[in-house]
Motif scaffolding. Structure first.
Motif, mmCIF file in Angstrom:
data_model
loop_
_atom_site.group_PDB
_atom_site.id
_atom_site.type_symbol
_atom_site.label_atom_id
_atom_site.label_comp_id
_atom_site.label_asym_id
_atom_site.label_seq_id
_atom_site.Cartn_x
_atom_site.Cartn_y
_atom_site.Cartn_z
ATOM 1 N N THR A 203 -46.044 -16.239 17.874
ATOM 2 C CA THR A 203 -45.309 -15.822 18.955
ATOM 3 C C THR A 203 -44.277 -17.410 19.263
ATOM 4 O O THR A 203 -43.414 -17.360 20.072
ATOM 5 C CB THR A 203 -45.767 -15.429 20.238
ATOM 6 O OG1 THR A 203 -46.997 -16.397 20.596
ATOM 7 C CG2 THR A 203 -46.559 -13.972 20.078
ATOM 8 N N GLU A 204 -44.926 -18.385 19.041
ATOM 9 C CA GLU A 204 -44.349 -19.654 19.054
ATOM 10 C C GLU A 204 -44.187 -20.516 17.929
ATOM 11 O O GLU A 204 -44.869 -20.339 16.667
ATOM 12 C CB GLU A 204 -45.189 -20.564 19.783
ATOM 13 C CG GLU A 204 -45.560 -20.107 21.262
ATOM 14 C CD GLU A 204 -46.239 -21.100 22.390
ATOM 15 O OE1 GLU A 204 -46.538 -22.015 21.779
ATOM 16 O OE2 GLU A 204 -46.539 -20.711 23.408
ATOM 17 N N CYS A 235 -39.930 -15.954 16.267
ATOM 18 C CA CYS A 235 -40.082 -17.595 16.752
ATOM 19 C C CYS A 235 -39.330 -18.602 16.051
ATOM 20 O O CYS A 235 -38.781 -19.565 16.681
ATOM 21 C CB CYS A 235 -41.510 -17.861 16.530
ATOM 22 S SG CYS A 235 -42.125 -17.699 14.662
ATOM 23 N N LEU A 238 -35.886 -18.093 17.565
ATOM 24 C CA LEU A 238 -35.867 -18.659 19.048
ATOM 25 C C LEU A 238 -35.670 -20.166 18.875
ATOM 26 O O LEU A 238 -35.147 -20.725 19.904
ATOM 27 C CB LEU A 238 -37.076 -18.269 19.931
ATOM 28 C CG LEU A 238 -37.339 -18.500 21.209
ATOM 29 C CD1 LEU A 238 -36.423 -17.467 21.940
ATOM 30 C CD2 LEU A 238 -38.713 -17.935 21.553
ATOM 31 N N PRO A 255 -34.052 -19.642 29.050
ATOM 32 C CA PRO A 255 -35.420 -18.754 28.995
ATOM 33 C C PRO A 255 -35.672 -18.945 27.597
ATOM 34 O O PRO A 255 -35.005 -19.142 26.853
ATOM 35 C CB PRO A 255 -34.943 -17.283 29.325
ATOM 36 C CG PRO A 255 -33.504 -17.315 28.915
ATOM 37 C CD PRO A 255 -32.953 -18.451 29.429
ATOM 38 N N ASP A 256 -37.059 -18.781 27.643
ATOM 39 C CA ASP A 256 -37.747 -18.960 26.328
ATOM 40 C C ASP A 256 -38.281 -17.515 25.690
ATOM 41 O O ASP A 256 -38.978 -17.386 24.850
ATOM 42 C CB ASP A 256 -39.006 -19.935 26.236
ATOM 43 C CG ASP A 256 -39.974 -19.617 27.425
ATOM 44 O OD1 ASP A 256 -39.970 -18.755 28.188
ATOM 45 O OD2 ASP A 256 -40.887 -20.654 27.659
ATOM 46 N N ASP A 257 -38.039 -16.544 26.528
ATOM 47 C CA ASP A 257 -38.534 -15.097 26.181
ATOM 48 C C ASP A 257 -37.445 -14.705 25.231
ATOM 49 O O ASP A 257 -36.177 -14.879 25.740
ATOM 50 C CB ASP A 257 -38.765 -14.345 27.387
ATOM 51 C CG ASP A 257 -38.883 -12.806 26.720
ATOM 52 O OD1 ASP A 257 -40.184 -12.650 26.615
ATOM 53 O OD2 ASP A 257 -37.985 -11.995 26.771
ATOM 54 N N PRO A 258 -37.713 -14.300 24.055
ATOM 55 C CA PRO A 258 -36.617 -13.926 23.138
ATOM 56 C C PRO A 258 -35.617 -12.842 23.745
ATOM 57 O O PRO A 258 -34.561 -12.906 23.288
ATOM 58 C CB PRO A 258 -37.400 -13.362 21.798
ATOM 59 C CG PRO A 258 -38.712 -13.156 22.300
ATOM 60 C CD PRO A 258 -39.065 -13.790 23.642
ATOM 61 N N GLN A 260 -34.950 -11.859 26.930
ATOM 62 C CA GLN A 260 -34.284 -12.288 27.928
ATOM 63 C C GLN A 260 -33.156 -13.462 27.379
ATOM 64 O O GLN A 260 -31.928 -13.550 27.851
ATOM 65 C CB GLN A 260 -35.203 -13.290 28.889
ATOM 66 C CG GLN A 260 -36.096 -12.266 29.699
ATOM 67 C CD GLN A 260 -36.959 -13.019 30.497
ATOM 68 O OE1 GLN A 260 -36.965 -14.026 31.071
ATOM 69 N NE2 GLN A 260 -37.770 -12.285 31.334
#
Length: 412
Positions: A203-204, A235, A238, A255-258, A260
């Motif tokens: 996820t990162e 990831c 992003l 934001p770091d949520d993909p 969002q």
């Protein structure tokens, strides 16, 4: 904006509607800058514009509007020239008694409506929209003030009549669109022998890099080079998009949520109307981020919509709201302006004296901006003697076009 009763300016100092207190009164925001006359200045609280204080005190609406993926429902609809993606707020002011009564009747059981936008030629209704949930409203002096939050994307059902109720108020039947789960495109093809050593689900981007050795073993079964598959990993996309946006925006606002981020990009980066529509129809965050990376690599100028005179550059934009550099605001006449805040502007004239009435940015007075070349309305200059920044410009999206001067490199 226009001169009207400033109901919000009568609120007690340090308060906004519904009893919220600005962040400045809860924290020790820096007061390290002074105006030219030596007066101490406060840094503007970017939480205030999202509260839309100029609408006055509103009443909370109970209930929660949420629909299942693929659900078909019939709702009232409002058409504007603006776009609002999930997570963002739309203020509205309705002055027509018939429109007010019709909207209240259709939202009595479901406190939601569909926001429609014109197609790329502005000659019809685009088949995709968003479901807006009304969360605050108040009827005052025969004027309905409300705030609605975008919840879900939807699509008009082909063949279903778009029934005109009155003015720009319609009744439509839509199918709800939800975000699919985010997974790696090669996750379900991973060899069982490799799953024993490491389950590949990052996820990162840092985790992604740590898994590179196992990933190379995995990708050896495919004919294409590994970098081809990398560019479809969430990831990776992003990380690339946030790195690119850091050239224009402070990372703390990104934001770091993909999911969002894919919506935030459309609301903040300066895109053409047709580019925003292309992003709206895409069903997954991966598709949206890939297209947004392509748009990010294009050099853009903000120009007058009527005569193409240069007004500002992409790196002039900056946030005066916690939602970002681009937000929706409503004037007393009910017209919704999608407004972009910039620190510098050129080729404009100011018209009329400054006014603080119905100001979208509490503490600032506004003055109308017109294009120096063709006298078209561009937006407003906002100025203050007690806040920092002491001035900035709010450009109305209806008054400018985004001109692409360099297509950039499309390496995706």
């Amino acid at each position: 904006m226009s001169d009207s009763d400033d109901n919000a300016n009568n609120l007690p100092d340090g308060q906004i509607e519904n009893g919220h207190v600005p962040a400045d009164s809860r924290s020790d925001r820096a007061r390290d800058r002074r105006s030219e006359n030596g007066q101490e200045c406060d840094q503007f609280d970017i939480d205030l514009p999202t509260s839309h204080r100029y609408l006055g005190k509103l009443d909370n609406v109970t209930g929660y509007a949420f629909y299942d993926d693929g659900e078909i429902t019939t709702l009232a609809a409002i058409q504007t020239n603006t776009l609002v993606f999930p997570g963002f707020t739309l203020p509205l002011v309705l002055n027509n008694d018939l429109e007010i009564n019709m909207l209240q009747r259709h939202t009595q059981k479901k406190n939601a409506f569909v926001l429609l936008t014109p197609n790329k030629n502005f000659k019809g209704i685009f088949p995709f929209g968003v479901i807006m949930e009304i969360f605050e409203t108040h009827l005052r002096n025969d004027v309905l003030y409300l705030k609605a939050r975008s919840r879900q994307r939807c699509r008009l059902i082909p063949g279903k009549e778009i029934k005109t109720l009155i003015g720009e108020l319609y009744q439509v039947t839509v199918k709800v669109m939800l975000e699919p789960p985010i997974t790696s495109p090669i996750y379900n093809t991973q060899l069982n022998s490799l799953k024993i050593h490491r389950m590949y689900k990052c996820t990162e981007y840092r985790e992604f890099c740590k898994c590179r050795k196992y990933r190379q073993y995995h990708l050896s079964q495919y004919p294409l080079a590994g970098w081809v598959y990398d560019k479809h990993e969430m990831c990776f996309l992003l990380d690339q998009l946030i790195r690119g946006l850091s050239s224009y925006y402070l990372i703390e606002f990104v934001p770091d949520d993909p999911v969002q981020l894919s919506y935030w990009f459309v609301q903040n980066f300066q895109l053409r109307h047709e580019e925003r529509l292309k992003i709206m129809v895409l069903g997954t965050a991966v598709e949206r981020l890939r297209l947004e990376l392509k748009y990010l690599n294009m050099k853009r100028l903000i120009c007058c919509a009527n005569c193409d005179a240069e007004i500002a550059q992409q790196n002039d934009v900056f946030p005066m709201s916690k939602d970002g550099v681009q937000s929706n605001y409503c004037n007393p006449g009910g017209y919704v302006y999608e407004t972009v805040t910039v620190s510098e502007a050129t080729n404009f004239n100011l018209v009329g004296p400054p006014s603080a009435q119905f100001s979208w940015f509490p503490g600032y007075s506004w003055t109308i901006m017109q294009c120096k070349m063709c006298s078209s309305h561009l937006g407003w200059k906002f100025s203050s003697v007690s806040l920092k920044p002491d001035s900035f410009y709010g450009l109305a999206k209806s008054g400018f076009d985004v001109k692409i001067v360099d297509e950039g490199s499309d390496n995706l």
